[in-house]
Design a protein around this motif. Structure first.
Motif, PDB file in Angstrom:
ATOM      1  N   LEU A 235       3.990  34.727  51.496  1.00 60.67           N
ATOM      2  CA  LEU A 235       2.556  34.627  51.793  1.00 60.67           C
ATOM      3  C   LEU A 235       1.923  36.015  51.896  1.00 60.67           C
ATOM      4  O   LEU A 235       0.816  36.235  51.383  1.00 60.67           O
ATOM      5  CB  LEU A 235       2.338  33.856  53.098  1.00 60.67           C
ATOM      6  N   LEU A 236       2.648  36.933  52.528  1.00 66.03           N
ATOM      7  CA  LEU A 236       2.119  38.303  52.629  1.00 66.03           C
ATOM      8  C   LEU A 236       1.952  38.918  51.240  1.00 66.03           C
ATOM      9  O   LEU A 236       0.955  39.579  50.950  1.00 66.03           O
ATOM     10  CB  LEU A 236       3.075  39.168  53.453  1.00 66.03           C
ATOM     11  N   ALA A 237       2.960  38.676  50.385  1.00 63.76           N
ATOM     12  CA  ALA A 237       2.873  39.191  49.006  1.00 63.76           C
ATOM     13  C   ALA A 237       1.667  38.566  48.315  1.00 63.76           C
ATOM     14  O   ALA A 237       0.949  39.243  47.559  1.00 63.76           O
ATOM     15  CB  ALA A 237       4.160  38.868  48.248  1.00 63.76           C
ATOM     16  N   GLY A 238       1.423  37.285  48.576  1.00 58.53           N
ATOM     17  CA  GLY A 238       0.274  36.597  47.979  1.00 58.53           C
ATOM     18  C   GLY A 238      -1.031  37.243  48.407  1.00 58.53           C
ATOM     19  O   GLY A 238      -1.931  37.458  47.587  1.00 58.53           O
ATOM     20  N   VAL A 239      -1.133  37.581  49.701  1.00 56.64           N
ATOM     21  CA  VAL A 239      -2.358  38.223  50.204  1.00 56.64           C
ATOM     22  C   VAL A 239      -2.519  39.593  49.540  1.00 56.64           C
ATOM     23  O   VAL A 239      -3.612  39.956  49.075  1.00 56.64           O
ATOM     24  CB  VAL A 239      -2.289  38.374  51.748  1.00 56.64           C
ATOM     25  N   TRP A 240      -1.418  40.326  49.447  1.00 55.94           N
ATOM     26  CA  TRP A 240      -1.499  41.680  48.876  1.00 55.94           C
ATOM     27  C   TRP A 240      -1.887  41.638  47.389  1.00 55.94           C
ATOM     28  O   TRP A 240      -2.799  42.339  46.944  1.00 55.94           O
ATOM     29  CB  TRP A 240      -0.141  42.378  49.068  1.00 55.94           C
TER      30      TRP A 240
ATOM     31  N   ILE B 145      -5.525  40.506  47.045  1.00 61.97           N
ATOM     32  CA  ILE B 145      -6.520  41.553  47.322  1.00 61.97           C
ATOM     33  C   ILE B 145      -6.594  42.541  46.154  1.00 61.97           C
ATOM     34  O   ILE B 145      -7.677  42.983  45.760  1.00 61.97           O
ATOM     35  CB  ILE B 145      -6.189  42.264  48.653  1.00 61.97           C
ATOM     36  N   THR B 146      -5.430  42.845  45.556  1.00 67.59           N
ATOM     37  CA  THR B 146      -5.418  43.763  44.398  1.00 67.59           C
ATOM     38  C   THR B 146      -6.243  43.171  43.247  1.00 67.59           C
ATOM     39  O   THR B 146      -7.056  43.870  42.618  1.00 67.59           O
ATOM     40  CB  THR B 146      -3.963  44.000  43.932  1.00 67.59           C
ATOM     41  N   LEU B 147      -6.048  41.867  42.996  1.00 73.30           N
ATOM     42  CA  LEU B 147      -6.793  41.223  41.899  1.00 73.30           C
ATOM     43  C   LEU B 147      -8.290  41.161  42.219  1.00 73.30           C
ATOM     44  O   LEU B 147      -9.140  41.318  41.334  1.00 73.30           O
ATOM     45  CB  LEU B 147      -6.249  39.819  41.648  1.00 73.30           C
ATOM     46  N   ILE B 148      -8.594  40.918  43.492  1.00 72.25           N
ATOM     47  CA  ILE B 148     -10.007  40.865  43.891  1.00 72.25           C
ATOM     48  C   ILE B 148     -10.661  42.231  43.643  1.00 72.25           C
ATOM     49  O   ILE B 148     -11.774  42.319  43.113  1.00 72.25           O
ATOM     50  CB  ILE B 148     -10.135  40.457  45.375  1.00 72.25           C
ATOM     51  N   GLU B 149      -9.940  43.293  43.988  1.00 72.61           N
ATOM     52  CA  GLU B 149     -10.502  44.644  43.787  1.00 72.61           C
ATOM     53  C   GLU B 149     -10.772  44.905  42.302  1.00 72.61           C
ATOM     54  O   GLU B 149     -11.798  45.480  41.932  1.00 72.61           O
ATOM     55  CB  GLU B 149      -9.543  45.696  44.356  1.00 72.61           C
ATOM     56  N   LYS B 150      -9.846  44.440  41.461  1.00 78.50           N
ATOM     57  CA  LYS B 150     -10.047  44.612  40.011  1.00 78.50           C
ATOM     58  C   LYS B 150     -11.264  43.811  39.545  1.00 78.50           C
ATOM     59  O   LYS B 150     -12.054  44.273  38.718  1.00 78.50           O
ATOM     60  CB  LYS B 150      -8.797  44.147  39.247  1.00 78.50           C
TER      61      LYS B 150
ATOM     62  N   LEU C 190      -7.926  33.867  45.478  1.00 80.92           N
ATOM     63  CA  LEU C 190      -7.636  32.522  45.988  1.00 80.92           C
ATOM     64  C   LEU C 190      -6.582  31.844  45.117  1.00 80.92           C
ATOM     65  O   LEU C 190      -5.631  31.218  45.613  1.00 80.92           O
ATOM     66  CB  LEU C 190      -8.930  31.689  46.010  1.00 80.92           C
ATOM     67  N   ALA C 191      -6.745  32.010  43.785  1.00 78.39           N
ATOM     68  CA  ALA C 191      -5.806  31.355  42.857  1.00 78.39           C
ATOM     69  C   ALA C 191      -4.390  31.891  43.037  1.00 78.39           C
ATOM     70  O   ALA C 191      -3.423  31.112  43.027  1.00 78.39           O
ATOM     71  CB  ALA C 191      -6.278  31.563  41.408  1.00 78.39           C
ATOM     72  N   VAL C 192      -4.253  33.181  43.241  1.00 82.06           N
ATOM     73  CA  VAL C 192      -2.905  33.746  43.395  1.00 82.06           C
ATOM     74  C   VAL C 192      -2.321  33.366  44.760  1.00 82.06           C
ATOM     75  O   VAL C 192      -1.117  33.166  44.905  1.00 82.06           O
ATOM     76  CB  VAL C 192      -2.921  35.280  43.146  1.00 82.06           C
ATOM     77  N   PHE C 193      -3.188  33.225  45.760  1.00 74.66           N
ATOM     78  CA  PHE C 193      -2.686  32.823  47.079  1.00 74.66           C
ATOM     79  C   PHE C 193      -2.127  31.403  47.036  1.00 74.66           C
ATOM     80  O   PHE C 193      -1.145  31.095  47.710  1.00 74.66           O
ATOM     81  CB  PHE C 193      -3.793  32.925  48.132  1.00 74.66           C
ATOM     82  N   MET C 194      -2.729  30.549  46.213  1.00 76.22           N
ATOM     83  CA  MET C 194      -2.216  29.174  46.099  1.00 76.22           C
ATOM     84  C   MET C 194      -0.810  29.170  45.484  1.00 76.22           C
ATOM     85  O   MET C 194       0.037  28.354  45.844  1.00 76.22           O
ATOM     86  CB  MET C 194      -3.159  28.317  45.244  1.00 76.22           C
ATOM     87  N   ILE C 195      -0.563  30.104  44.555  1.00 71.63           N
ATOM     88  CA  ILE C 195       0.802  30.225  43.994  1.00 71.63           C
ATOM     89  C   ILE C 195       1.764  30.674  45.102  1.00 71.63           C
ATOM     90  O   ILE C 195       2.867  30.137  45.248  1.00 71.63           O
ATOM     91  CB  ILE C 195       0.840  31.248  42.836  1.00 71.63           C
ATOM     92  N   ALA C 196       1.314  31.650  45.893  1.00 67.77           N
ATOM     93  CA  ALA C 196       2.179  32.160  46.976  1.00 67.77           C
ATOM     94  C   ALA C 196       2.490  31.059  47.975  1.00 67.77           C
ATOM     95  O   ALA C 196       3.609  30.978  48.493  1.00 67.77           O
ATOM     96  CB  ALA C 196       1.481  33.329  47.672  1.00 67.77           C
TER      97      ALA C 196
END
Lengths: 255, 193
Positions: free
Chosen positions: A19-24, A27-32, A121-127
């Motif tokens: 989950l932490l990796a998902g948040v990280w 956030i990286t994708l959001i910044e991009k 959000l989409a990547v967090f759902m994978i995590a």
């Protein structure tokens, strides 16, 4: 499943790390995405940061509220590093409220900001799906199928794998921005609506659903409501298409 | 933004038409996938050392004499703490468990300290219990069979079991804070009501 990593005296649950990796990564994708949409990265990063901090504090306070006499008699426990004493529901709610208030103070337009958050959000759902694979939660209903997994003393639907594959599919489409720039906020609504559809159809294979009267699975009913609201919003937001870049704060194009 | 982003894969009108069909299919699916009344599929009837399942039964000798059988404790909330004397977090959380036990035993709470005696020594267990003046029963898993059945992912592992014998929560690792143990016990009593 449910592997743990021992670091000195601490046992780290790998699902928590997922989950932490998902948040990280999120956030990286959001910044991009923020950079691509020519939005103010500083303001959005701060909004996310305040939302996360408020969410964490809210989760602890929410848990303490559930057991108020316990925490009144031992208030220092509020500052414990124990991750077992958090209320995820209240933490999410408070985090979202604080992020909304901070976003308002920064004068961020809501719909473009939501679009910037969509890949995260989409990547967090994978995590979340990966976390379920690692900890064995969200397990499937008993079933004898060629692809069943033996888990918790029974052959079951690999519901965690269904969930993860579904989330990966949604992520891949979301990264192609399915609505382009037909209206600000639509790409975020796609992620929400598609996740709701996944929940409606995949929840039926779960063995741990919360059941409401009539035998209805709570997550499916909530998913249905989210889908209806998403469709209504897509219809409404899709009607307003400006000629300016709705994501650029400098143009101040309110949608 | 790039110009080719403008159109996207989906037009809004087409997306809404698809979404409405999916919505209708979803309603039908929700209806078809209802859980029949009395179905056991959701409750996980088989004993299993995890949340939502019945706690695997056992009968073990107690330190100081006597036996304990988990299934005999139905009707009472149970805290089952799996530990060993050589495990520092296990030792550290024992006073908190003892405090909670003393506060709630009049209300019917049962605490069992399940020692993995096959990996420990009875003398060390006895010395430790005397040193900390622990008053809750210590069960001795001399042949490791209960430990094999519960397969705790780490030590200590604590199971909070409701009055129906169903595991309501599992805490892996420690030391648990007293507030955390107390809140989980409160949740067991709330469940009972």
């Amino acid at each position: 499943m449910y592997p743990y990593l021992r670091v000195g005296p601490y046992l780290l649950q790998l699902s928590g790390l997922a989950l932490l990796a998902g948040v990280w990564i999120g956030i990286t994708l959001i910044e991009k995405e923020v950079a691509r949409l020519e939005m103010d990265a500083g303001k959005i990063t701060n909004t996310i940061f305040y939302g996360l901090i408020a969410g964490l504090i809210g989760a602890r306070l929410g848990y303490a509220l559930q057991f108020l006499p316990v925490y009144l008699s031992n208030p220092l426990s509020l500052f414990s590093l124990d991750m077992n004493t958090l209320s995820p529901e209240l933490g999410t709610l408070i985090g979202l409220i604080v992020a909304f208030v901070v976003g308002q103070r920064y004068k961020l337009s809501m719909r473009p900001t939501l679009d910037a958050l969509a890949p995260g959000l989409a990547v967090f759902m994978i995590a979340l799906g990966a976390a379920h694979i690692l900890n064995g939660n969200a397990y499937g209903a008993p079933a004898f199928l060629p692809w069943s997994v033996f888990l918790w003393a029974d052959y079951r639907h690999p519901s965690q794998i269904y969930e993860t594959v579904g989330a990966i599919g949604i992520f891949l489409v979301a990264m192609r921005r399915p609505f382009g720039s037909q209206g600000a906020g639509l790409n975020f609504l796609f992620v929400v609506a598609a996740s709701a559809v996944a929940r409606i159809f995949l929840e039926a294979f779960r063995g741990d659903s919360v059941i409401w009267p009539g035998g209805f699975r709570a997550a499916q009913v909530i998913g249905l409501l989210v889908l209806i609201i998403s469709i209504l919003l897509i219809n409404s937001w899709g009607k307003s298409t400006g000629s300016t870049n709705p994501y650029n704060e400098n143009q101040k194009a309110e949608i | 933004m790039k110009d080719n982003d403008a159109a996207g894969l989906l037009s809004v009108g087409r997306a809404i038409r698809w979404a409405i069909w999916i919505l209708i299919a979803g309603v039908v699916w929700i209806f078809l996938s209802r859980v029949p009344a009395g179905s056991m599929a959701q409750t996980g009837p088989s004993p299993n050392p995890r949340e939502g399942f019945s706690a695997p039964d056992f009968t073990l000798d107690l330190l100081g004499g006597g036996k304990v059988t988990l299934s005999d404790l139905r009707g009472k909330p149970v805290v089952l703490n799996i530990w060993a004397t050589w495990c520092p977090p296990c030792r550290k959380e024992m006073p908190a468990i003892e405090n909670v036990y003393r506060s709630y035993k009049e209300l019917g709470l049962v605490v069992i300290g399940l020692n993995l005696t096959s990996q420990d020594s009875e003398q060390a267990v006895s010395d430790f219990v005397q040193e900390l003046e622990l008053t809750f029963p210590i069960a001795l898993d001399r042949d490791g069979s209960v430990g094999d059945r519960y397969r705790p992912p780490g030590l200590p592992t604590t199971y909070f079991i409701d009055d129906q014998g169903v595991i309501q929560s599992v805490v892996v690792g420690g030391p648990m804070s007293e507030a955390m143990i107390q809140s989980r016990v409160e949740a067991l009593f709330q469940e009972e009501q």
